[in-house]
Design a protein around this motif. Structure first.
Motif, short mmCIF file in Angstrom:
data_model
loop_
_atom_site.label_atom_id
_atom_site.label_comp_id
_atom_site.label_asym_id
_atom_site.label_seq_id
_atom_site.Cartn_x
_atom_site.Cartn_y
_atom_site.Cartn_z
N GLY A 49 29.07 7.19 9.09
CA GLY A 49 29.93 6.62 10.13
C GLY A 49 30.06 7.54 11.31
N TYR A 50 30.25 8.84 11.04
CA TYR A 50 30.32 9.81 12.12
C TYR A 50 28.98 9.88 12.87
N PHE A 51 27.88 9.82 12.11
CA PHE A 51 26.57 9.86 12.76
C PHE A 51 26.38 8.66 13.69
N LYS A 52 26.70 7.47 13.20
CA LYS A 52 26.57 6.28 14.04
C LYS A 52 27.52 6.35 15.23
N ALA A 53 28.73 6.87 14.98
CA ALA A 53 29.67 7.02 16.10
C ALA A 53 29.10 7.98 17.14
N GLY A 54 28.48 9.07 16.68
CA GLY A 54 27.87 10.01 17.61
C GLY A 54 26.73 9.40 18.40
N VAL A 55 25.90 8.58 17.71
CA VAL A 55 24.79 7.92 18.39
C VAL A 55 25.31 6.98 19.47
N PHE A 56 26.31 6.17 19.12
CA PHE A 56 26.85 5.22 20.09
C PHE A 56 27.61 5.94 21.21
N LEU A 57 28.24 7.07 20.89
CA LEU A 57 28.91 7.83 21.94
C LEU A 57 27.88 8.40 22.91
N HIS A 60 33.27 8.72 -4.83
CA HIS A 60 33.75 9.60 -3.78
C HIS A 60 32.59 10.16 -2.96
N HIS A 61 31.48 10.46 -3.66
CA HIS A 61 30.30 10.96 -2.95
C HIS A 61 29.73 9.88 -2.03
N ILE A 62 29.70 8.63 -2.55
CA ILE A 62 29.21 7.53 -1.72
C ILE A 62 30.11 7.34 -0.50
N ASN A 63 31.44 7.43 -0.73
CA ASN A 63 32.36 7.29 0.39
C ASN A 63 32.20 8.44 1.39
N SER A 64 31.95 9.65 0.87
CA SER A 64 31.73 10.79 1.77
C SER A 64 30.45 10.60 2.57
N THR A 65 29.41 10.10 1.86
CA THR A 65 28.16 9.81 2.58
C THR A 65 28.39 8.76 3.65
N GLY A 66 29.17 7.73 3.28
CA GLY A 66 29.51 6.70 4.27
C GLY A 66 30.30 7.27 5.42
N LEU A 67 31.18 8.26 5.12
CA LEU A 67 31.95 8.91 6.19
C LEU A 67 31.02 9.64 7.15
N TYR A 68 30.08 10.40 6.60
CA TYR A 68 29.14 11.13 7.45
C TYR A 68 28.24 10.18 8.23
N PHE A 97 27.53 -1.90 28.91
CA PHE A 97 26.91 -1.24 27.75
C PHE A 97 27.64 0.05 27.41
N SER A 98 28.13 0.77 28.42
CA SER A 98 28.87 2.00 28.17
C SER A 98 30.18 1.71 27.45
N ILE A 99 30.91 0.68 27.90
CA ILE A 99 32.18 0.31 27.24
C ILE A 99 31.90 -0.17 25.82
N TRP A 100 30.86 -1.00 25.66
CA TRP A 100 30.50 -1.49 24.33
C TRP A 100 30.15 -0.34 23.39
N SER A 101 29.36 0.60 23.84
CA SER A 101 28.96 1.74 23.00
C SER A 101 30.17 2.61 22.65
N PHE A 102 31.06 2.80 23.63
CA PHE A 102 32.23 3.64 23.38
C PHE A 102 33.16 3.00 22.35
N LEU A 103 33.43 1.70 22.49
CA LEU A 103 34.29 1.01 21.52
C LEU A 103 33.64 0.96 20.15
N THR A 104 32.32 0.77 20.11
CA THR A 104 31.62 0.77 18.82
C THR A 104 31.71 2.13 18.16
N ALA A 105 31.58 3.20 18.94
CA ALA A 105 31.71 4.55 18.38
C ALA A 105 33.10 4.77 17.79
N ILE A 106 34.13 4.31 18.50
CA ILE A 106 35.50 4.43 17.97
C ILE A 106 35.65 3.64 16.68
N THR A 107 35.09 2.42 16.65
CA THR A 107 35.21 1.57 15.47
C THR A 107 34.57 2.22 14.26
N TYR A 108 33.38 2.77 14.40
CA TYR A 108 32.70 3.40 13.27
C TYR A 108 33.44 4.66 12.82
#
Length: 642
Positions: A203-211, A193-201, A233-244
């Protein structure tokens, strides 16, 4: 007889071996991993509560390994509900104790131990549409062993009515059970669960970077819309942020229907993201669309439906294939750009190479029997973020290069503008000099005509009048003759004064101050108005045009005072500042009449003030007061400007 004994022995041995194979022995519980229940399971389609009884004979049931993917077991095709049974032989050290049973599943289930219901996971129904699948994701349930050595774990299982797909290498196991101690199971679950929570954070971090990248590229596109790559590149980054963001949340969703719906929606998004990414580089490096582009487009179109089926490997073309093709093409394009002189393009090639190497290494580490999750995730995330940071670095380098290029061009344009301005100033100075020369010549001609022609005519008329025999005239005629003679003398004096004032020699030789003094002296001698000049002593020599225009302005204003103002006093004041000259002309006359304001004389004054780029104000209280301010233009000023 011996043969029959041998046959009986072999048959007995076979039955014993078969019986041993259908019994899962639980001798001890490893503290680190626990025991995976992947052998000895019996399967039967249908639903019967008696199948949970420990004394039920299941020898006719099929064997099955429920740890496998639910879509790979042909036994489960068109089977909405079924039962699983596992015969456990529990060691004496574990009898009477409660252990933990961690559960991962793709469906809904009820767990029975020795005929007793111990847990329900999800909602089971004989109607597939009403089944509510639930995946505990390893969450443990209590498994209370009895005191007997032989115990029976039975599972009533219902398949959820879902269109399942396999994303990447993540399978959908039917039922994955592990027996462990409660402490060990909770420790493993909490760590997972901790690993999944770390992965969640993460994922949010990568989503924030791509956003952030998305907004940055969108700003660049709004700043310079001709560069279409920034929009892609803007569309690609936005969709990647949503995916993560979505993928990070998906790992925490236990409801199978919700999790599967999200997977179905976002499954085709990965090849779409790669295709947009590919298009962005085509526009960035202005690559012509050829055979390779057509091949990638066809491959992309074919890979989209394959993200759903075939089940086990359909995702490979859309994920691995598209990623490989796009990466190879980007590396080829950027390497060619580097060889053509675009040195910054090499950073994109290195970014793509880093992505491939680190992603491959993380997949290899993930499939090792024991792997370090922190190291694996670190390598994976560095590889994922390497390309976008390389793109930002490249665009920043290009932006700086373009900025310097534009700055250099701006300097060149400014230099050309200055050269052009100097040329125009020179030409303007020549035109002004020519105009001044023309005005000077014209004034000289008019002055000569007035003096020579009109002055001579007036003199001849006076001589004619003087030659008349006044003794033969009546007293009235003598009076008229005297008046005519006086007017002729005044006219002759005015003509001489006018011809002299049109272009006095003193203006060209001694400057404006001397010319004004002489003009004021003559006016004081020949007119009833008293003129006063002040400030001329400090007046330096000005450029020829300024002196000429100011002299002409004074001449026009003083002539108006003499002819129309009915004034007795008039003053001319000159005041100098650091960069301006103020000329004030005033009198105590009747002021300006309406017809005088529209006269040609004042229009000429206004034109001359405009030619000097000055200002002119008029005050009409207690007479008239003209205030003219012009830039100070000495010969040194003019020389420095030209």
């Amino acid at each position: 007889m011996t043969k029959w004994l041998l046959v009986f022995f072999l048959l007995h041995t076979g039955f014993v071996t078969l019986a041993q194979q259908t019994v899962f022995r639980v001798d001890s519980l490893p503290p680190a991993t626990g025991i995976l229940l992947d052998k000895g399971w019996k399967f039967h389609a249908g639903d019967n509560q008696n199948w949970a009884r420990p004394d039920f004979k299941d020898s006719q049931w099929e064997t099955i390994n429920p740890v496998k993917d639910i879509m790979s077991l042909k036994q489960l095709d068109n089977v909405p509900i079924f039962w699983l049974r596992l015969h456990l032989n529990v060691d004496s050290t574990l009898r009477g104790k409660t252990v933990a049973l961690s559960v991962k599943q793709t469906g809904a289930s009820q767990f029975f131990l020795n005929g007793e219901l111990i847990s329900k996971v999800g909602h089971i129904s004989t109607i597939p549409a009403e089944v509510r699948g639930y995946d505990p994701m390893g969450e443990p349930i209590a498994l209370p062993f009895s005191m007997t050595p032989d115990q029976f774990l039975c599972v009533r299982f219902a398949k959820a009515d879902l269109f399942l797909i396999q994303q990447f290498y993540f399978e959908n196991p039917v039922l994955q059970l592990k027996i462990a101690t409660i402490e060990s199971s909770l420790r493993v679950y909490n760590r997972s669960h901790h690993i999944n929570s770390t992965g969640l954070y993460l994922g949010y971090f990568k989503a924030g970077v791509f956003l952030l990248f998305a907004f940055l590229h969108l700003w660049l596109y709004s700043y310079y819309s001709a560069q279409k790559s920034n929009l892609y590149f803007s569309i690609w980054s936005f969709l990647t942020a949503i995916t993560y963001s979505v993928s990070a949340i998906t790992f925490h969703i236990n409801d199978l229907a919700i999790r599967n719906t999200i997977s179905l929606i976002f499954a085709p998004l990965y090849p779409v993201i790669l295709f947009i990414y590919f298009h962005a580089f085509l526009h960035l490096f202005k690559v012509k669309k050829g055979t390779w582009y057509t091949f990638i487009v066809v491959f992309f179109v074919v890979s989209l439906p394959m993200m759903f089926r075939p089940y086990q490997w359909g995702w490979v073309p859309g994920v691995v294939g598209m990623s490989g093709l796009v990466t190879v093409e980007i590396c080829r394009v950027t390497w060619q750009a580097y060889k053509k002189g675009d040195k910054a393009a090499l950073i994109i090639t290195l970014g793509e190479a880093t992505y491939v190497v680190l992603l491959t290494l993380s997949i290899v580490l993930l499939n090792l029997p024991s792997y370090n999750a922190i190291v694996t995730n670190t390598l994976y995330n560095i590889g994922i973020l390497a390309p976008p940071f390389a793109i930002i670095y490249y665009l920043a380098t290009q932006f700086e290069h373009n900025r310097k290029s534009l700055q250099q061009k701006l300097v060149e344009v400014q230099q050309l503008s200055q050269e052009k301005e100097q040329t125009l100033l020179g030409q303007n100075a020549e035109l002004k000099a020519a105009l001044l020369q023309g005005q000077t010549l014209e004034r000289q001609r008019v002055a000569a005509d007035l003096h020579d022609n009109l002055g001579t005519t007036l003199t001849a008329l006076r001589w004619t009048l003087e030659s008349m025999d006044k003794s033969k005239l009546t007293s009235v005629e003598k009076t008229v003759l005297a008046t005519i003679d006086q007017q002729m003398s005044q006219a002759y004096t005015d003509v001489r004064l006018l011809s002299h004032n049109l272009l006095p020699n003193e203006l060209a030789k001694q400057g404006l101050a001397a010319a004004l003094r002489i003009m004021v002296d003559k006016l004081n001698r020949n007119t009833p108005v008293r003129f006063r000049l002040s400030g001329a002593d400090t007046l330096p020599r000005l450029d020829r045009q300024t002196e000429f225009e100011l002299y002409s302005i004074c001449l026009e204003l003083l002539n108006n005072t003499v002819k129309h103002a009915w004034a007795t006093q008039c003053f001319i004041n000159i005041t100098l500042t650091n960069d301006a000259l103020q000329l004030t002309v005033g009198d105590n006359g009747t002021g300006l009449q309406n017809h005088q304001k529209e006269g040609q004389g004042l229009h000429n004054v206004a034109s001359r003030v405009d030619a000097l780029r000055g200002t002119w104000t008029i005050e009409t209280e207690s007479g008239v007061r003209h205030q003219i301010i012009v830039p100070l233009r000495t010969p040194a000023h003019v020389l420095s400007q030209t």
